[in-house]
Structures are given as structure tokens and as C-alpha cells.
Design a protein around this motif. Structure first.
Motif, short mmCIF file in Angstrom:
data_model
loop_
_atom_site.label_atom_id
_atom_site.label_comp_id
_atom_site.label_asym_id
_atom_site.label_seq_id
_atom_site.Cartn_x
_atom_site.Cartn_y
_atom_site.Cartn_z
N VAL A 46 -2.36 -7.96 4.93
CA VAL A 46 -3.27 -7.15 4.12
C VAL A 46 -2.80 -5.70 4.14
O VAL A 46 -2.75 -5.02 3.11
CB VAL A 46 -4.72 -7.25 4.65
CG1 VAL A 46 -5.61 -6.22 3.97
CG2 VAL A 46 -5.26 -8.66 4.42
N GLY A 49 0.10 -5.15 1.93
CA GLY A 49 -0.11 -5.35 0.50
C GLY A 49 0.17 -6.74 -0.02
O GLY A 49 0.19 -6.96 -1.24
N TYR A 50 0.36 -7.74 0.87
CA TYR A 50 0.62 -9.10 0.43
C TYR A 50 -0.65 -9.79 -0.08
O TYR A 50 -0.57 -10.74 -0.85
CB TYR A 50 1.22 -9.94 1.57
CG TYR A 50 2.67 -9.62 1.86
CD1 TYR A 50 3.69 -10.34 1.25
CD2 TYR A 50 3.02 -8.61 2.76
CE1 TYR A 50 5.02 -10.05 1.52
CE2 TYR A 50 4.34 -8.32 3.04
CZ TYR A 50 5.34 -9.04 2.42
OH TYR A 50 6.65 -8.75 2.69
N MET A 51 -1.79 -9.37 0.42
CA MET A 51 -3.08 -9.93 -0.01
C MET A 51 -4.14 -8.86 0.16
O MET A 51 -3.95 -7.90 0.90
CB MET A 51 -3.42 -11.20 0.79
CG MET A 51 -3.49 -11.00 2.28
SD MET A 51 -3.85 -12.56 3.20
CE MET A 51 -2.30 -13.45 3.04
N THR A 52 -5.26 -9.02 -0.53
CA THR A 52 -6.34 -8.04 -0.41
C THR A 52 -7.29 -8.46 0.71
O THR A 52 -7.39 -9.64 1.06
CB THR A 52 -7.14 -7.93 -1.72
OG1 THR A 52 -7.83 -9.17 -1.97
CG2 THR A 52 -6.22 -7.60 -2.88
N PHE A 53 -8.00 -7.48 1.27
CA PHE A 53 -8.93 -7.77 2.35
C PHE A 53 -10.05 -8.70 1.91
O PHE A 53 -10.35 -9.68 2.60
CB PHE A 53 -9.51 -6.46 2.92
CG PHE A 53 -10.26 -6.66 4.21
CD1 PHE A 53 -9.64 -6.45 5.42
CD2 PHE A 53 -11.60 -7.05 4.20
CE1 PHE A 53 -10.32 -6.63 6.62
CE2 PHE A 53 -12.29 -7.23 5.39
CZ PHE A 53 -11.65 -7.02 6.60
N PRO A 54 -10.71 -8.46 0.74
CA PRO A 54 -11.78 -9.37 0.31
C PRO A 54 -11.30 -10.82 0.14
O PRO A 54 -12.01 -11.76 0.51
CB PRO A 54 -12.24 -8.78 -1.02
CG PRO A 54 -11.89 -7.33 -0.92
CD PRO A 54 -10.60 -7.29 -0.18
N ALA A 55 -10.11 -11.00 -0.44
CA ALA A 55 -9.58 -12.35 -0.64
C ALA A 55 -9.29 -13.02 0.69
O ALA A 55 -9.59 -14.21 0.89
CB ALA A 55 -8.31 -12.30 -1.49
N VAL A 159 -5.21 -5.25 10.46
CA VAL A 159 -4.90 -4.11 9.58
C VAL A 159 -4.68 -2.84 10.40
O VAL A 159 -3.72 -2.09 10.17
CB VAL A 159 -6.05 -3.89 8.56
CG1 VAL A 159 -5.84 -2.59 7.80
CG2 VAL A 159 -6.14 -5.07 7.59
#
Length: 200
Positions: A46, A49-55, A159
Motif C-alpha cells: 500500500v 502504491g501497488y494497492m490502495t488502503f481501502p481495497a 504502511v
């Protein structure tokens, strides 16, 4: 390639789906599966930048709740056999099984939440909730509450401490164990006090 790099490669390759599956397996209580570490390392991705925190949070919670629900249903179906199977398949000693059964009999809701923090018992929590015939809606509500708190904490740690993961994971477990034991103790004390007052 070390374990950290392997897990990061796995999560980076499979993305949100891999995180969801990992959380599901963690909730099923598979022995020695590094589910918590995987969620922390997902926090690394996260941060990168590989995935978002909400997802990531949604995937972790969905997988954990789904795995817990499956374990609960197995507990309902198998009943007391869980105590025998648990010892063999989940590598739980008879003494810990007896302790888990005592906690469950005394306060099933408290066991569902705080039992997750106790090594050797956490694996059996959803199964024993099923054995104890805990109300399904209450079980899902408590499991959902735990899942959100657990996933948020672990992802946030990943994070925040992206560059010092070994130190974080090494120091995290004792505090979680202590917090779980204190929380369970406080909950059982309040339940016992309420019963004592009600009986007077």
C-alpha cells in the motif's frame, strides 16, 4: 529469496485476490500460516502504491470473515468432534483445548473477540463458537468488529513501518498477547460481577 521477499512477490503478483485468500486461510486457523505477517506486508505494498488502503482493508476483512464463517459452520456440523480434530489437525494440546472449552462455556462472545489474541487457542475460536451454538448474527457481528480492527491495525503498521518490518513484527506479538489476555480477563470479571450482583 527470504520469506519476506517471497510474500511480497506473492502479494504483488496476485494483488487483492491473494490478500483475500490469505486472510481466509488465516481465519481457518491453519497452523503456522503467517497470515498476520502477510497483512503487514500488504501494508508495505500500500505504501509503495501497488494497492490502495481501502481495497486492501476490504479484501482482508472479507477474507477473514468468510474464513471464520466457514470454520463456524464446521463447528456447528461437527459439534464436540472439533475438540478431538482440533488437537490433531491444528496442533493444539489437550490442556489448551480444555482451557478453550472453559472460556467458551463461561462467555462465548468474549471468547470470540479476545480468544483471537491467545496463541494456541486463537486457531479454534470460530470452530468453538459453532460448537457452542453462538447466535450466528452475533458471531458475524463480533467477527466483523475484530476483522476491521485487526486489518486496520496490521495494514497501518505495514504502511508506517515499511522499512523496519523485522523490528515491528518481533515487538508486536507480546503486546497483542498481553492486550488479548487483559481484555479477556476484564470481560470475564465484568460478566462474573454482573452475575454476582444479579444473584444477590
Amino acid at each position: 529469496m527470504n520469506v519476506k521477499e517471497f510474500i511480497l512477490d506473492y502479494l504483488a503478483y496476485f494483488g487483492i485476490g491473494g490478500l483475500l485468500l490469505s486472510s481466509l486461510v488465516e481465519a481457518l486457523g491453519v497452523p503456522f500460516f503467517p497470515g498476520g505477517i502477510m497483512v503487514i506486508l500488504a501494508g508495505f505494498l500500500v505504501a509503495r502504491g501497488y494497492m490502495t488502503f481501502p481495497a486492501a482493508l476490504l479484501a482482508t476483512c472479507t477474507g477473514f470473515i468468510t474464513g471464520s464463517a466457514l470454520a463456524y459452520l464446521l463447528g456447528v456440523k461437527l459439534g464436540g468432534q472439533v475438540f478431538e480434530l482440533g488437537g490433531r489437525l491444528l496442533k493444539v494440546t489437550p490442556a489448551r483445548l480444555a482451557k478453550a472449552r472453559a472460556y467458551l462455556g463461561y462467555s462465548a462472545p468474549g471468547f470470540v473477540v479476545f480468544g483471537r489474541f491467545i496463541p494456541g487457542i486463537s486457531n479454534l475460536t470460530p470452530y468453538l463458537a459453532g460448537v457452542g451454538q453462538l447466535n450466528p448474527a452475533l458471531f458475524l457481528a463480533l467477527t466483523g468488529l475484530f476483522a476491521v480492527c485487526w486489518a486496520t491495525l496490521y495494514l497501518a503498521l505495514g504502511v508506517f513501518f515499511e522499512k523496519s518490518w523485522a523490528e515491528v513484527t518481533g515487538r508486536l506479538q507480546p503486546f497483542l498477547l498481553l492486550g488479548g489476555l487483559l481484555g479477556l480477563g476484564l470481560y470475564l470479571y465484568l460478566i462474573g460481577r454482573r452475575k454476582k450482583v444479579g444473584g444477590c
